[in-house]
Design a protein around this motif. Structure first.
Motif, PDB file in Angstrom:
ATOM      1  N   ARG A   3       0.861  -1.191   0.000  1.00  0.00           N
ATOM      2  CA  ARG A   3       0.000   0.000   0.000  1.00  0.00           C
ATOM      3  C   ARG A   3       0.887   1.227   0.000  1.00  0.00           C
ATOM      4  O   ARG A   3       1.884   1.304   0.701  1.00  0.00           O
ATOM      5  N   GLU A   4       0.508   2.227  -0.787  1.00  0.00           N
ATOM      6  CA  GLU A   4       1.195   3.510  -0.799  1.00  0.00           C
ATOM      7  C   GLU A   4       0.148   4.601  -0.664  1.00  0.00           C
ATOM      8  O   GLU A   4      -0.943   4.528  -1.219  1.00  0.00           O
ATOM      9  N   LEU A   5       0.487   5.639   0.113  1.00  0.00           N
ATOM     10  CA  LEU A   5      -0.413   6.782   0.256  1.00  0.00           C
ATOM     11  C   LEU A   5       0.437   8.034   0.287  1.00  0.00           C
ATOM     12  O   LEU A   5       1.284   8.199   1.168  1.00  0.00           O
ATOM     13  N   ASP A  43      -3.234  10.217  -2.943  1.00  0.00           N
ATOM     14  CA  ASP A  43      -3.451   9.146  -3.906  1.00  0.00           C
ATOM     15  C   ASP A  43      -2.995   7.833  -3.293  1.00  0.00           C
ATOM     16  O   ASP A  43      -1.860   7.723  -2.819  1.00  0.00           O
ATOM     17  N   ALA A  44      -3.871   6.845  -3.283  1.00  0.00           N
ATOM     18  CA  ALA A  44      -3.556   5.535  -2.714  1.00  0.00           C
ATOM     19  C   ALA A  44      -3.378   4.517  -3.837  1.00  0.00           C
ATOM     20  O   ALA A  44      -4.071   4.560  -4.860  1.00  0.00           O
ATOM     21  N   LYS A  45      -2.424   3.607  -3.614  1.00  0.00           N
ATOM     22  CA  LYS A  45      -2.191   2.522  -4.561  1.00  0.00           C
ATOM     23  C   LYS A  45      -2.175   1.202  -3.796  1.00  0.00           C
ATOM     24  O   LYS A  45      -1.409   1.045  -2.855  1.00  0.00           O
ATOM     25  N   ASN A  60      -5.965   2.318  -7.701  1.00  0.00           N
ATOM     26  CA  ASN A  60      -5.214   3.564  -7.806  1.00  0.00           C
ATOM     27  C   ASN A  60      -6.223   4.704  -7.785  1.00  0.00           C
ATOM     28  O   ASN A  60      -6.874   4.990  -8.788  1.00  0.00           O
ATOM     29  N   GLY A  63      -7.382   8.313  -1.317  1.00  0.00           N
ATOM     30  CA  GLY A  63      -7.281   7.639  -0.033  1.00  0.00           C
ATOM     31  C   GLY A  63      -7.040   8.657   1.065  1.00  0.00           C
ATOM     32  O   GLY A  63      -6.562   9.765   0.811  1.00  0.00           O
ATOM     33  N   SER A  64      -7.391   8.288   2.282  1.00  0.00           N
ATOM     34  CA  SER A  64      -7.190   9.207   3.410  1.00  0.00           C
ATOM     35  C   SER A  64      -7.052   8.410   4.701  1.00  0.00           C
ATOM     36  O   SER A  64      -7.507   7.272   4.809  1.00  0.00           O
ATOM     37  N   PHE A 103      -7.899   3.470   7.336  1.00  0.00           N
ATOM     38  CA  PHE A 103      -7.670   4.012   6.000  1.00  0.00           C
ATOM     39  C   PHE A 103      -8.988   4.005   5.231  1.00  0.00           C
ATOM     40  O   PHE A 103      -9.750   3.031   5.310  1.00  0.00           O
ATOM     41  N   TYR A 105     -11.052   4.739   1.455  1.00  0.00           N
ATOM     42  CA  TYR A 105     -10.938   4.827   0.002  1.00  0.00           C
ATOM     43  C   TYR A 105     -12.312   5.158  -0.567  1.00  0.00           C
ATOM     44  O   TYR A 105     -13.301   5.186   0.166  1.00  0.00           O
TER      45      TYR A 105
END
Length: 227
Positions: A3-5, A43-45, A60, A63-64, A103, A105
């Motif tokens: 996960r990336e944010l 931006d979440a991945k 993709n 996100g928060s 998290f 989305y």
């Protein structure tokens, strides 16, 4: 799973403080720091692989997440005996504000491999106390030495302790000195050692064992000038 944010956050907090002097040598002070929520949006991945092959359609999108920096109450006192100053402070940190990590989305992942990334994670941290003792001794007109000791409690309960942050109660020892090079110039050197207690835990987070030999050494130096 990965996960990336990435994003930005901003929040406004406040501090309040009061100081009284019962006598010329005795100081008493109290401070209150407000709770600040670190709200991160970006931006979440989300990606999942079995070996090198994708196991699900990547996500993709927005996100928060929100993480609180808790309220802190500090009460301190010091007494000046002339060439010796003794200090004590007590901090109460209201970590119970960190109840869960959630998290968010713009879609639901129930029934998918990404569900664990979307479901709230219980933290249920507890309020903690820290006790700090300090002594400053004036050796001569140019040199002061300082020693310190602190006891700092961990807010993380056994049930939610994880490998990412295996916190435990700690004892902190410090030693330092300040030397006046000139009338307007002073140099300082300090050493701090943190010794964390061993902690044995078995919980549903997948932790079953003992964390041992956790410690930290910090050396710092500084130079100050008055203009």
């Amino acid at each position: 799973l990965s996960r990336e944010l990435e994003g930005d956050t901003s929040e406004i907090g406040w501090n309040a403080a009061v100081t009284i002097k019962p006598t010329e040598e005795w100081n008493v002070a109290a401070t209150w720091r407000s709770k600040v929520d670190l709200d991160l949006e970006g931006d979440a991945k989300l990606k999942a692989f079995v070996g090198v092959n994708p196991a699900a359609t990547p996500y993709n999108g927005p996100g928060s997440v929100s993480v609180p920096l808790p309220e802190v109450l500090s009460i301190g006192t010091s007494y000046d005996f002339g060439k010796t100053v003794v200090e004590f402070s007590w901090d109460r940190t209201f970590w119970s504000a960190y109840d869960q990590l959630d998290f968010n989305y713009n879609q639901s992942f129930i029934g998918t491999i990404f569900h664990n990334f979307d479901a709230p994670k219980d933290k249920k941290w507890k309020d903690t106390d820290a006790y700090r003792f300090g002594l400053t001794q004036q050796v001569n007109e140019k040199l002061n030495i300082m020693i310190g000791f602190a006891i700092d409690e961990t807010p993380i309960p056994d049930a939610h302790l994880g490998f990412e942050l295996p916190g435990s109660d700690s004892k902190i020892y410090s030693l330092g000195g300040r030397y006046q090079l000139r009338e307007n110039m002073e140099v300082g050197l300090a050493y701090l050692y943190t010794d964390k207690e061993s902690r044995t835990v078995a919980n549903s987070e997948g932790v079953n064992g003992t964390f041992t030999n956790a410690s930290a050494h910090i050396v710092s130096t500084g130079l100050s000038m008055k203009f």
